[in-house]
Design an enzyme around this catalytic site. Structure first.
Site, PDB file in Angstrom:
ATOM      1  N   PHE A  48       0.807  -1.228   0.000  1.00 54.43           N
ATOM      2  CA  PHE A  48       0.000   0.000   0.000  1.00 54.43           C
ATOM      3  C   PHE A  48       0.833   1.269   0.000  1.00 54.43           C
ATOM      4  O   PHE A  48       0.419   2.296  -0.470  1.00 54.43           O
ATOM      5  CB  PHE A  48      -0.893   0.030   1.249  1.00 54.43           C
ATOM      6  CG  PHE A  48      -2.199  -0.683   1.053  1.00 54.43           C
ATOM      7  CD1 PHE A  48      -2.470  -1.371  -0.116  1.00 54.43           C
ATOM      8  CD2 PHE A  48      -3.160  -0.648   2.046  1.00 54.43           C
ATOM      9  CE1 PHE A  48      -3.664  -2.035  -0.288  1.00 54.43           C
ATOM     10  CE2 PHE A  48      -4.369  -1.306   1.887  1.00 54.43           C
ATOM     11  CZ  PHE A  48      -4.618  -1.997   0.714  1.00 54.43           C
TER      12      PHE A  48
ATOM     13  N   ASP B 117      -3.745 -12.580   1.396  1.00 57.54           N
ATOM     14  CA  ASP B 117      -3.546 -13.299   0.134  1.00 57.54           C
ATOM     15  C   ASP B 117      -3.410 -14.813   0.253  1.00 57.54           C
ATOM     16  O   ASP B 117      -3.346 -15.517  -0.764  1.00 57.54           O
ATOM     17  CB  ASP B 117      -2.317 -12.726  -0.597  1.00 57.54           C
ATOM     18  CG  ASP B 117      -1.057 -12.730   0.265  1.00 57.54           C
ATOM     19  OD1 ASP B 117      -0.881 -13.660   1.077  1.00 57.54           O
ATOM     20  OD2 ASP B 117      -0.234 -11.801   0.121  1.00 57.54           O
TER      21      ASP B 117
ATOM     22  N   HIS C 275      -6.402  -9.775   9.224  1.00 53.80           N
ATOM     23  CA  HIS C 275      -7.317  -9.038   8.350  1.00 53.80           C
ATOM     24  C   HIS C 275      -8.138  -9.937   7.430  1.00 53.80           C
ATOM     25  O   HIS C 275      -8.720  -9.467   6.457  1.00 53.80           O
ATOM     26  CB  HIS C 275      -6.522  -7.995   7.542  1.00 53.80           C
ATOM     27  CG  HIS C 275      -5.897  -6.938   8.409  1.00 53.80           C
ATOM     28  ND1 HIS C 275      -4.860  -6.140   8.015  1.00 53.80           N
ATOM     29  CD2 HIS C 275      -6.192  -6.552   9.677  1.00 53.80           C
ATOM     30  CE1 HIS C 275      -4.519  -5.318   8.998  1.00 53.80           C
ATOM     31  NE2 HIS C 275      -5.316  -5.545  10.015  1.00 53.80           N
TER      32      HIS C 275
ATOM     33  N   CYS D 198     -22.068 -15.159   2.282  1.00 54.09           N
ATOM     34  CA  CYS D 198     -23.317 -14.442   1.989  1.00 54.09           C
ATOM     35  C   CYS D 198     -23.731 -13.661   3.227  1.00 54.09           C
ATOM     36  O   CYS D 198     -23.815 -14.215   4.332  1.00 54.09           O
ATOM     37  CB  CYS D 198     -24.406 -15.435   1.596  1.00 54.09           C
ATOM     38  SG  CYS D 198     -26.020 -14.635   1.476  1.00 54.09           S
TER      39      CYS D 198
ATOM     40  N   CYS E 108     -25.438 -14.605  -3.696  1.00 55.30           N
ATOM     41  CA  CYS E 108     -25.567 -15.981  -3.218  1.00 55.30           C
ATOM     42  C   CYS E 108     -26.508 -16.774  -4.124  1.00 55.30           C
ATOM     43  O   CYS E 108     -27.592 -16.288  -4.468  1.00 55.30           O
ATOM     44  CB  CYS E 108     -26.127 -15.940  -1.791  1.00 55.30           C
ATOM     45  SG  CYS E 108     -26.402 -17.545  -1.048  1.00 55.30           S
TER      46      CYS E 108
ATOM     47  N   CYS F 213     -29.808 -17.719  -1.703  1.00 52.24           N
ATOM     48  CA  CYS F 213     -30.808 -16.752  -1.238  1.00 52.24           C
ATOM     49  C   CYS F 213     -30.719 -15.389  -1.928  1.00 52.24           C
ATOM     50  O   CYS F 213     -31.546 -14.509  -1.672  1.00 52.24           O
ATOM     51  CB  CYS F 213     -30.685 -16.570   0.274  1.00 52.24           C
ATOM     52  SG  CYS F 213     -29.262 -15.589   0.742  1.00 52.24           S
TER      53      CYS F 213
ATOM     54  N   THR G 191       6.390  -4.727   6.834  1.00 51.23           N
ATOM     55  CA  THR G 191       5.243  -3.925   7.276  1.00 51.23           C
ATOM     56  C   THR G 191       5.701  -2.537   7.717  1.00 51.23           C
ATOM     57  O   THR G 191       6.741  -2.397   8.358  1.00 51.23           O
ATOM     58  CB  THR G 191       4.435  -4.618   8.408  1.00 51.23           C
ATOM     59  OG1 THR G 191       3.435  -3.714   8.888  1.00 51.23           O
ATOM     60  CG2 THR G 191       5.300  -5.074   9.559  1.00 51.23           C
TER      61      THR G 191
END
Ligand code: NAD
Length: 243
Positions: free
Chosen positions: A32, A105, A120, A128, A153, A156, A194
């Site tokens: 990022f 990932d 994360h 769903c 989904c 539903c 990081t």
């Protein structure tokens, strides 16, 4: 592997690795905050990745969210690199007890690591929002299952949401507790790839009470002064285990 790092690992009984997006850049998944990182996307969408990847944005602009998400966070062909492979080797040897990652990932598991705490979440899991049914990545990437890019989904009709933690959303507490326990019990903590600016994940480091804090990152981080060993280099090069 860097000789100083190898010596620390050799003398350790319980190593934990804490990593971020920089671990996967050598697998061609951009991070990022580097120059070539995802901030470039600001140009195309007119807002920051943090804004697009927030809960509010997901709810209000779901179609744009999925457009950005599929183009920028999904790398179906990505393979584990030298750093992932070194960590899998260290777990096999019984040295590495856990990986705590901010990455979504799934590359640590693909490399063979078993004890991975994904703070994360993971792009490989999707659910769903209405009935809770789980779907794999292939399902949400298949346009047949989508309406204007938004996956639905098949049972539903509810929206299928990636099981990743968006900005404004809470981290899974069981995962957090398990990650804290692993860090508390470690005698060596290796932090790699990081920027250590994303909270609460970066705050987990304060639970470390062991002897050796190692930092491997291309750029300096706010924790450099607290580390016993700082290596500013490519993590794949630093960790590579030659047969
Ligand atoms: P970040 O992008 O903020 O920082 C990455 C850091 O890694 C930078 O300081 C950079 O200098 C360093 N770096 C890049 N390539 C490196 C390499 N080859 N060797 C050593 N260092 C390298 O990443 P972050 O701190 O993990 O936070 C970003 C957030 O974005 C996380 O919460 C994560 O969930 C998410 N993210 C995940 C992925 C992924 O799953 N692969 C990719 C991008 C972003």
């Amino acid at each position: 592997m860097d000789k100083r790092l190898a010596k620390i690992i050799e003398d350790s009984k319980s190593v934990v690795f804490f990593g971020g997006a920089g671990v996967s850049t050598e697998s061609n998944i951009p991070d990022f905050r580097s120059e070539k990182g995802l901030y470039q996307a600001q140009q195309e969408y007119g807002c920051s990745p943090e804004e697009i990847l927030s809960h509010t944005f997901f709810v209000n602009k779901t179609e744009t969210f999925f457009d950005y998400y599929k183009k920028n966070l999904i790398y179906v062909d990505a393979e584990p690199n030298k750093a992932h492979k070194a960590l899998a080797y260290l777990e096999d040897q019984g040295k590495l007890k856990a990986i705590v990652t901010q990455n979504i990932d799934g590359l640590h598991q693909k490399a063979g690591n078993k004890n991975v705490f994904e703070l994360h979440g993971s792009v490989l899991r999707n659910y769903c929002m209405k009935c809770g049914k789980f779907y794999d990545l292939e399902y949400i990437m298949d346009e047949k299952n989508c309406d204007s890019g938004i996956p639905h989904c098949k049972e539903c009709g509810g929206i299928v949401k990636p099981d990743v933690v968006l900005y404004e959303e809470a981290l899974d507490s069981d995962c957090m507790m398990a990650a804290i326990k692993a860090i508390e019990e470690a005698d060596t903590l290796i932090i790699g790839g990081t920027s250590l600016v994303v909270y609460p994940a970066a705050g987990l480091i304060r639970y470390f009470k062991g002897n050796n804090l190692v930092l491997i990152n291309k750029q300096s981080t706010p924790y450099d002064s607290k580390a016993d060993l700082v290596i500013n280099d490519y993590i794949g090069k630093v960790m590579e285990i030659k047969e």
